[in-house]
Design an enzyme around this catalytic site. Structure first.
Site, mmCIF file in Angstrom:
data_model
loop_
_atom_site.group_PDB
_atom_site.id
_atom_site.type_symbol
_atom_site.label_atom_id
_atom_site.label_comp_id
_atom_site.label_asym_id
_atom_site.label_seq_id
_atom_site.Cartn_x
_atom_site.Cartn_y
_atom_site.Cartn_z
ATOM 1 N N ASP A 72 0.842 -1.205 0.000
ATOM 2 C CA ASP A 72 0.000 0.000 0.000
ATOM 3 C C ASP A 72 0.873 1.251 0.000
ATOM 4 O OD1 ASP A 72 0.996 -0.237 2.586
ATOM 5 O OD2 ASP A 72 -0.941 -0.253 3.570
ATOM 6 N N ASN A 141 -8.164 0.058 13.758
ATOM 7 C CA ASN A 141 -9.544 -0.036 13.249
ATOM 8 C C ASN A 141 -9.756 -1.326 12.443
ATOM 9 O OD1 ASN A 141 -8.061 0.485 10.970
ATOM 10 N ND2 ASN A 141 -9.292 2.203 10.249
ATOM 11 N N HIS A 143 -7.934 -2.379 9.882
ATOM 12 C CA HIS A 143 -7.539 -2.390 8.469
ATOM 13 C C HIS A 143 -6.280 -3.225 8.255
ATOM 14 C CE1 HIS A 143 -4.860 1.517 8.469
ATOM 15 N NE2 HIS A 143 -4.186 0.488 8.870
ATOM 16 N N GLU A 148 -9.880 -0.461 4.218
ATOM 17 C CA GLU A 148 -10.532 0.211 5.332
ATOM 18 C C GLU A 148 -11.894 -0.411 5.645
ATOM 19 O OE1 GLU A 148 -8.782 1.955 7.054
ATOM 20 O OE2 GLU A 148 -8.055 3.808 6.199
#
Ligand code: GLP
Length: 247
Positions: A72, A141, A143, A148
């Site tokens: 990423d 979170n 991810h 996401e």
């Protein structure tokens, strides 16, 4: 889709976790010298990467025929931008391991044509037959990469507006005068799930809730890492602070 029992390995501390993670990568490369490898940036893989560099120095592993895929990137940033994923990977992984440019395949997140970048990455991965191993960190979170919450479980490479939590936590990679970019480009869950081996590493109390959700929560894109439970041999390597066993 069927979920599988996840193999969880609890290390006594970060050093042991890093050693175990490195062993997985080394085993894959020793079995398949031309393996296609994807290693997340971020803080968690640093110890593992140090072990890989050490193993290379000792002649215990040879990465010269491997292909490295970038997981990423922050949109707008490249390898010369401190805080970017590529800056991290070049500095900690590619240069110390003497990986040649031809072996490195990363998104050009500075391109005007990001969709084309995604297409190129999808085609490359298809031509290579997918990843042999991916080592992922996990966001607080849930991810993985920049997949996401509330995005698609069957997506391939894509550009995504980053979650508020990601931006807030992501500030740690940047100088306080720099605001992290609002968009990311990432391999998709589909490509992570198709990897022959998937290893998630997590360390420290701040990851406890994300790890519990990954292992025991509902399998849903509300918590993207949980989707990895569809992988037949997902391995989750944790330290004592990031994990509480739930029967
Ligand atoms: C970042 C990256 C991920 C990384 C994760 C955890 O935002 N996009 O690839 O694995 O969050 O990072 P860290 O290991 O620094 O906690």
């Amino acid at each position: 889709m069927k979920t599988y029992t996840t193999i969880v390995k609890e290390a006594k501390d970060y050093d042991e976790l890093s050693k175990h993670a490195a062993e997985h990568v080394i085993n894959v490369v020793n079995k398949k010298p031309e393996a296609t490898i994807c290693i997340a940036g971020g803080d968690t893989p640093k110890g593992m990467i140090n072990n890989l560099v050490q193993a290379k120095k000792e002649g215990a592993v040879d990465f010269s025929q491997c292909q490295f895929i970038g997981l990423d990137e922050w949109v707008g940033l490249g390898e010369n931008d401190p805080g970017s994923c590529q800056h991290f990977l070049y500095h900690h992984l590619f240069k110390p391991l003497e990986i040649e440019r031809e072996q490195i395949h990363v998104f050009d997140a500075r391109s005007e044509e990001l969709n084309e970048e995604c297409t190129k990455m999808n085609q490359l991965l298809d031509s290579l037959g997918g990843l042999d191993i991916v080592v992922l960190g996990i966001g607080v979170n849930g991810h993985v990469g920049f997949n996401e919450p509330e995005t698609g479980a069957d997506w391939k490479a894509h550009v995504i507006r980053l979650d508020e939590k990601t931006l807030q936590v992501g500030q740690k990679y940047f100088d306080s005068s720099i605001t992290p970019p609002k968009f990311g480009i990432t391999l998709g869950m589909k490509q992570l799930l198709h990897s022959k081996e998937v290893v998630v590493i997590a360390s420290g109390e701040k990851k406890l809730s994300a790890v519990q959700q990954l292992l025991y929560g509902e399998v849903s894109m509300e918590h993207p890492a949980s989707i990895l439970r569809y992988h037949p041999s997902l391995r989750v390597l944790v330290d004592q602070h990031s994990f509480v066993k739930t029967l």
